[in-house]
Design an enzyme around this catalytic site. Structure first.
Site, PDB file in Angstrom:
ATOM      1  N   GLU A 187      -1.681  -1.397  -6.143  1.00  0.00           N
ATOM      2  CA  GLU A 187      -2.950  -0.882  -6.640  1.00  0.00           C
ATOM      3  C   GLU A 187      -2.719  -0.187  -7.985  1.00  0.00           C
ATOM      4  O   GLU A 187      -1.701   0.472  -8.183  1.00  0.00           O
ATOM      5  CB  GLU A 187      -3.547   0.124  -5.657  1.00  0.00           C
ATOM      6  CG  GLU A 187      -3.952  -0.468  -4.324  1.00  0.00           C
ATOM      7  CD  GLU A 187      -4.348   0.612  -3.338  1.00  0.00           C
ATOM      8  OE1 GLU A 187      -5.531   0.647  -2.945  1.00  0.00           O
ATOM      9  OE2 GLU A 187      -3.487   1.406  -2.959  1.00  0.00           O
TER      10      GLU A 187
ATOM     11  N   ASP B 258       0.856  -1.186   0.000  1.00  0.00           N
ATOM     12  CA  ASP B 258       0.000   0.000   0.000  1.00  0.00           C
ATOM     13  C   ASP B 258       0.893   1.237   0.000  1.00  0.00           C
ATOM     14  O   ASP B 258       1.729   1.403   0.879  1.00  0.00           O
ATOM     15  CB  ASP B 258      -0.911   0.015   1.233  1.00  0.00           C
ATOM     16  CG  ASP B 258      -1.824   1.223   1.267  1.00  0.00           C
ATOM     17  OD1 ASP B 258      -2.705   1.311   0.394  1.00  0.00           O
ATOM     18  OD2 ASP B 258      -1.646   2.079   2.154  1.00  0.00           O
TER      19      ASP B 258
ATOM     20  N   ASP C 158      -2.830   1.433   6.923  1.00  0.00           N
ATOM     21  CA  ASP C 158      -2.069   1.076   5.726  1.00  0.00           C
ATOM     22  C   ASP C 158      -1.767  -0.417   5.685  1.00  0.00           C
ATOM     23  O   ASP C 158      -1.760  -1.025   4.610  1.00  0.00           O
ATOM     24  CB  ASP C 158      -0.760   1.880   5.685  1.00  0.00           C
ATOM     25  CG  ASP C 158      -1.001   3.362   5.452  1.00  0.00           C
ATOM     26  OD1 ASP C 158      -2.060   3.696   4.888  1.00  0.00           O
ATOM     27  OD2 ASP C 158      -0.141   4.179   5.826  1.00  0.00           O
TER      28      ASP C 158
END
Length: 384
Positions: free
Chosen positions: A282, A202, A368
Site C-alpha cells: 500500500e 499488508d 490482515d
C-alpha cells in the site's frame, strides 16, 4: 478514481529499473600529514556543500545541472585550492542530501541545515582509482595523489558480487585520531526480471506484515523492547540532567539499529518468497496526516502512527526484491481493510480488530490476510 501515487511510491517502483549499487565500509589508517591535508580538503568540500544546500533550499529544486550553472564559477573563485572536480562532486552530493531530507521529512521540506560537522569528502572515478587493494585518492590542488593499501575485501562480498565495478568512494575522517572510514560504492549487474505470482503484503503495527500467501512476520519482542525504551526515555526526560541527555542520545541509536535489523530480516524473507514476480504494498506515504493534532485520531493512535516504521520496511524490500529481479508495486490503500475479498462489499463494520466477518456474504478471515488479498487483486488490476 484512484489518487495519484506519491513520489516515494514511484521511486520504489522504479528501483527494479535502476542500476543496483552495493556499499562496503572499510577502515583506513592515515599518517599525520595525510590526516591534516584531508581535513583541510574536507573543510573546503563541506563549505561548498553547504553553499549548494542553501541554493537548493532557496530555489526549491534539486537540479544539479542548474546549480552547476548558477554556482560553479563563483565557488571556484572562492575556493581556488579545491580541485574543480570536487566542486562538481559537492554539488551532486548536496542535491542527494536535500532530496533525501525532503523525502524523510515531508513536513519540513527545503529546510536542511547548510552545514555538517563530519569531515567528509566524496570521490568519483575522476578523483580516485582502485587496482586490487591499492587505492589512490586525489588531494589538494597542486599536490600528488595519495596511495593507500586497503584491507582485504571480505570473502563473502567477493562471492556475492564477483562482477562489481567501483563507482564512488566516501571518506569520513575521525577528528580525534588518525583513522578514517571509507565507504566504497560498487555497481552490480542488474538482475533479470523473473516471472511469478503477485504477492500482496499488508503491513501492521502488531504483526509486522501478513501476505496473501498466508505468510507473516510476528514481532512481539519488538513491542516489548520498544515499550522498555519508551519507559526509559520518559524517565530520563523527567530527570533532565546532562548525563541523562547523553544517555537518551545513545539509547536512540541503539533502538534505531534494533528496528533496522528487524526490518532487514523481514524484507529478506519477503524478497526470497519462492514463486513470485511482483510484491505489492500500500502507498502509505500520506498516512501520517492522520497523526496530526486536531484530528479525530486519539493521542495513543497518533503516537503509534508516528513510530510505525512501515517506510523503512518497504524501502528495504524494494531494493532486495530488485536484486532478485522482482518488481515492487504500490497501490491505493483506500478501503483495503474494509472490503470483503470474496464479494467486494465495503463496510467498516466488517472488521473487528483482528477478525474480518463480511456483513453481506458472511465470509470470515483474518483481517490482515483479507487486506493482503485486496492489495494483491488491486495490483493485478493495475498491471493489466
Amino acid at each position: 478514481m484512484a489518487r495519484k501515487k506519491s513520489a516515494t511510491a514511484r521511486r520504489r517502483e522504479g528501483m527494479a529499473d535502476n542500476t543496483p549499487t552495493r556499499a562496503l565500509v572499510l577502515p583506513l589508517a592515515l599518517s599525520s600529514d595525510q590526516h591534516a591535508m584531508y581535513s583541510r580538503l574536507a573543510d573546503l568540500y563541506n563549505r561548498v556543500w553547504g553553499s549548494a544546500v542553501s541554493w537548493y533550499d532557496a530555489n526549491h529544486t534539486v537540479n544539479a545541472v542548474a546549480a552547476h550553472k548558477a554556482l560553479y564559477a563563483g565557488l571556484r573563485d572562492r575556493f581556488p585550492q579545491l580541485p574543480s572536480q570536487f566542486v562538481c562532486n559537492a554539488l551532486r552530493d548536496a542535491a542527494g542530501a536535500v532530496r533525501s531530507w525532503n523525502s524523510n521529512h515531508p513536513k519540513r521540506g527545503w529546510s536542511l541545515r547548510a552545514s555538517r560537522r563530519k569531515p567528509t569528502v566524496r570521490f568519483d572515478l575522476r578523483t580516485m582509482g582502485l587496482r586490487g587493494n591499492l587505492l589512490t585518492l586525489s588531494s589538494m590542488h597542486g599536490l600528488k595523489r595519495q596511495r593507500f593499501l586497503l584491507p582485504s575485501i571480505p570473502a563473502w562480498f567477493d562471492e556475492r558480487y564477483p562482477e562489481r565495478r567501483l563507482q564512488a568512494v566516501t571518506l569520513v575522517l575521525d577528528p580525534n585520531g588518525l583513522m578514517a572510514r571509507l565507504t566504497l560504492t560498487f555497481r552490480t549487474p542488474k538482475a533479470e526480471p523473473v516471472e511469478g505470482k503477485v504477492l500482496g503484503v499488508d503491513l501492521g503495527m502488531h504483526v509486522l506484515y501478513r501476505d496473501s500467501e498466508g505468510g507473516e512476520y510476528r514481532y512481539p519482542r519488538v513491542q516489548r523492547v520498544r515499550r522498555r525504551y519508551a519507559y526509559d526515555r520518559r524517565t530520563l526526560q523527567e530527570k533532565g540532567t546532562r548525563s541523562a541527555h547523553r544517555r537518551l542520545k545513545a539509547m536512540k541509536r541503539r533502538e534505531e539499529r534494533f528496528i533496522r535489523d528487524v526490518d532487514h530480516r523481514a524484507a529478506k524473507r519477503l524478497a526470497d518468497t519462492p514463486g513470485i514476480g511482483v510484491i505489492a504494498f500500500e502507498d502509505l506515504t500520506r498516512i501520517r496526516r492522520l497523526a496530526r493534532k486536531g484530528t479525530k485520531t486519539s493521542r495513543r493512535r497518533r503516537s503509534m502512527l508516528n513510530q510505525w516504521p512501515f517506510s523503512q520496511l518497504q524501502e528495504f524490500t524494494a531494493y532486495k526484491a530488485a536484486a532478485n529481479g522482482i518488481r515492487v508495486v504500490m497501490v491505493d490503500p483506500a478501503y483495503t481493510s474494509q472490503r470483503c475479498n470474496r464479494c467486494g462489499y465495503v463496510d467498516k463494520r466488517n472488521r473487528d480488530r483482528a477478525r474480518f466477518d463480511c456483513l453481506n456474504c458472511g465470509h470470515s478471515d483474518d483481517a490482515d490476510h483479507n487486506a493482503a488479498l485486496n492489495i494483491r487483486d488491486r495490483a493485478i488490476q493495475s498491471l493489466g
